[in-house]
Design an enzyme around this catalytic site. Structure first.
Site, mmCIF file in Angstrom:
data_model
loop_
_atom_site.group_PDB
_atom_site.id
_atom_site.type_symbol
_atom_site.label_atom_id
_atom_site.label_comp_id
_atom_site.label_asym_id
_atom_site.label_seq_id
_atom_site.Cartn_x
_atom_site.Cartn_y
_atom_site.Cartn_z
ATOM 1 N N GLU A 277 -3.282 10.846 3.277
ATOM 2 C CA GLU A 277 -4.356 10.793 4.263
ATOM 3 C C GLU A 277 -4.279 12.061 4.983
ATOM 4 O O GLU A 277 -3.178 12.581 5.487
ATOM 5 C CB GLU A 277 -3.677 9.753 5.262
ATOM 6 C CG GLU A 277 -3.850 8.348 4.329
ATOM 7 C CD GLU A 277 -3.609 7.230 5.422
ATOM 8 O OE1 GLU A 277 -4.594 6.581 5.785
ATOM 9 O OE2 GLU A 277 -2.291 6.967 6.023
ATOM 10 N N HIS B 10 3.836 1.630 2.630
ATOM 11 C CA HIS B 10 3.680 0.464 3.504
ATOM 12 C C HIS B 10 4.106 -0.651 2.853
ATOM 13 O O HIS B 10 3.304 -1.308 2.207
ATOM 14 C CB HIS B 10 2.312 0.405 3.951
ATOM 15 C CG HIS B 10 1.479 1.419 4.712
ATOM 16 N ND1 HIS B 10 1.761 1.237 6.195
ATOM 17 C CD2 HIS B 10 0.979 2.503 4.623
ATOM 18 C CE1 HIS B 10 0.910 2.343 6.678
ATOM 19 N NE2 HIS B 10 0.692 2.907 5.879
ATOM 20 N N GLU C 119 0.741 -1.132 0.037
ATOM 21 C CA GLU C 119 -0.038 0.036 -0.113
ATOM 22 C C GLU C 119 1.070 1.267 0.067
ATOM 23 O O GLU C 119 1.944 1.440 1.034
ATOM 24 C CB GLU C 119 -1.062 0.052 1.246
ATOM 25 C CG GLU C 119 -1.686 1.313 1.700
ATOM 26 C CD GLU C 119 -2.478 1.044 2.561
ATOM 27 O OE1 GLU C 119 -2.578 0.120 3.309
ATOM 28 O OE2 GLU C 119 -2.957 2.090 3.113
ATOM 29 N N ASP D 74 0.356 4.831 0.594
ATOM 30 C CA ASP D 74 -0.744 6.026 0.824
ATOM 31 C C ASP D 74 -0.133 7.473 0.408
ATOM 32 O O ASP D 74 0.848 8.126 1.095
ATOM 33 C CB ASP D 74 -0.712 6.243 2.477
ATOM 34 C CG ASP D 74 -1.477 5.076 2.868
ATOM 35 O OD1 ASP D 74 -2.144 4.604 2.341
ATOM 36 O OD2 ASP D 74 -1.438 4.817 4.266
#
Ligand SMILES: *[C@@H]1O[C@H](CO)[C@@H](O)[C@H](O)[C@H]1NC(C)=O
Ligand SMILES: *[C@@H]1O[C@H](CO)[C@@H](O)[C@H](O)[C@H]1NC(C)=O
Ligand SMILES: *[C@@H]1O[C@H](CO)[C@@H](O)[C@H](O)[C@H]1NC(C)=O
Ligand SMILES: *[C@@H]1O[C@H](CO)[C@@H](O)[C@H](O)[C@H]1NC(C)=O
Length: 454
Positions: free
Chosen positions: A219, A230, A214, A216
């Protein structure tokens, strides 16, 4: 970062396998752009699809839910029967608080039932489709990704998120799952959320989590923001069991880096960088552009990911990322393995990011291609404190480095108060672009290699 599996909140609708007979699935169209240095940005007809977890899953010959607190034993005595018996319905997007217009997508966290005027949590999550059956497959090594965002109506405690997960681009469509990406199947992320179906197989006893790499990109709310790779030891979705899922005390034994390695301007010592008002470097009361660049060691898409850079553009002005101002750390302004090691050392925490292969591992997923997810959610578990509160956790020593994540009060972020006080909360993502570094925004400058870190 501490995102909970959405299935926890939507266990009554859950997802399945055969397309449903009742509501046709019509994807809201949204224009996106593919850019090159030579040719500029060209519009692409894309659309969005709501995740399968939000849909009504019922027996194909009737109106009974296949999953309530657990799987219905009559319809789902085993994996095969469950897949054939349970159908996944199309949805009315407006009723989920999802609207598109030209190249913009609005996601409302709450929905109001017009028959009763009762407002409830909707918290939609959508994926970008290249065509009706296929997720857009972003390969961003030696490329950049940009979008415009309006977070002016995303208060403390709510997260309007835009990120990449290494989902299968057909939504793991197979003999068991004939619905596929058209119905938003195949979700996975680095928190290894429990899903009702993984690769079409019913997760009958809830043993499995859906893990995958993942990235990101965004956010954020109007008070705080972070971008966070991640990495996972996985290629597309991996159905984890037990310790592999990294639950509880096994957090650093799982196949995914649940903490990630984040840059949050406030956390790295720049309290005046991002927030509401013209006195902040990036003014979140108004729309701005977010640019994320994925540099490799040899400046090709075959190279190894070495640096993830961030820029903002507001009022035609390119704004460089905030630089680290934390005692004991160098003045990094981008994510590199060296920055991550330094951040973990000074702010504390296991460097699970490095243990799982760091940027190289993340880059392999980015090279294989990832699916774009956009969502808006609140956080019943930790009240989004990891993103926007100071200190986090609330009982931490406020003078310790890294515990301040944003200016929001530690008593805030409570879902019941958010729905009461901010019923119109929504995020708008628009002008989604990807392509050669420097090709997706105006007044671009490519940072020469000598001026970068690796
Ligand atoms: C819902 O609210 C609208 C606007 O306030 C009002 O016109 C309508 O009568 C309400 N409907 C119900 C069922 O209360
Ligand atoms: C859970 O269900 C799967 C089949 O879906 C089975 O293989 C596994 O043994 C079950 N595990 C437990 C702990 O019951
Ligand atoms: C900017 O102004 C707002 C409102 O007056 C204030 O709350 C905030 O702390 C100020 N921020 C900076 C960086 O000065
Ligand atoms: C480029 O930057 C200048 C100065 O910040 C600004 O006036 C101009 O509008 C920008 N050009 C574009 C195309 O955004």
């Amino acid at each position: 970062m501490y995102r909970l599996g959405v299935a926890v909140f939507f266990a009554t609708t859950a997802f399945a396998q055969v397309p449903g007979p009742l509501t046709p699935e019509v994807h809201p169209p949204v224009t996106s752009y593919k850019c090159t240095t030579a040719g500029g940005c060209k519009p692409v007809s894309s659309s969005v699809v709501l995740d399968a977890n939000y849909r009504w899953l019922h027996n194909v010959d009737g109106y009974t839910n296949c999953v309530t607190t657990g799987f219905n034993e009559e319809f789902c005595p085993d994996i095969e029967t469950c897949a054939k018996t349970c159908s996944l319905e199309g949805v009315d997007y407006a009723s989920y608080g999802i609207r598109t217009d030209g190249d913009s997508l609005t996601l409302n966290i709450y929905k109001t039932d017009p028959a009763t005027n009762v407002t409830t949590l909707s918290s939609p999550r959508v994926y970008l489709l290249a065509d009706d059956e296929t997720y857009d497959h972003f390969k961003l090594l030696n490329q950049e990704f940009s979008f415009d965002v309006d977070v002016s109506k995303v208060p403390c405690g709510i997260n309007g998120a835009l990120y990449f997960s290494e989902m299968n681009d057909k939504g793991d469509k197979n003999e068991l799952n004939t619905a596929g990406a058209k119905y938003g199947t195949g979700y996975c992320d680095a928190q290894c959320p429990t899903q009702n179906f993984i690769k079409g197989e019913a997760n009958l006893n809830g043993t499995y989590g859906a893990c995958c790499n993942e990235m990101d990109i965004w956010e954020a709310n109007r008070a705080a923001t972070a971008y966070t790779p991640h990495p996972c030891n996985a290629n597309q979705v991996f159905a984890c069991q037990g310790t592999e899922c990294g639950g509880g005390d096994a957090r650093y034994e799982g196949v995914c880096d649940k903490d990630g390695c984040d840059i949050n301007p406030y956390r790295i010592g720049n309290k005046g960088y991002y927030g509401v008002g013209a006195n902040f470097t990036v003014d979140t009361s108004r729309k701005f552009t977010v640019v994320t660049q994925f540099y490799t060691d040899d400046d090709t898409s075959e190279g190894t990911l070495t640096e993830i850079r961030r820029l903002y553009v507001q009022d035609g002005k390119v704004v460089q990322n905030a630089k680290v101002k934390v005692a004991g750390m160098d003045d990094y302004d981008s994510i590199t393995d060296e920055f991550c090691a330094s951040e973990k050392e000074v702010m504390g925490g296991t460097n699970h990011f490095a243990q799982l292969g760091g940027l190289k591992q993340m880059g392999e997923a980015i090279g294989r291609g990832m699916v774009l997810a956009m969502s808006i959610w609140d956080d019943a578990g930790s009240y989004m404190g990891w993103l926007d509160q100071d200190p986090f956790p609330a009982d931490a020593d406020p003078s310790a480095p890294g515990v301040g994540r944003g200016p929001c009060p530690t008593t805030g972020g409570r879902p019941a108060e958010l729905i009461k006080n901010h019923p119109d909360s929504r995020v708008i993502f628009s002008n989604i672009r990807s392509g050669d570094i420097g090709s997706t925004y105006s007044n671009a400058t490519v940072v020469p290699r000598w001026a970068r870190r690796s």
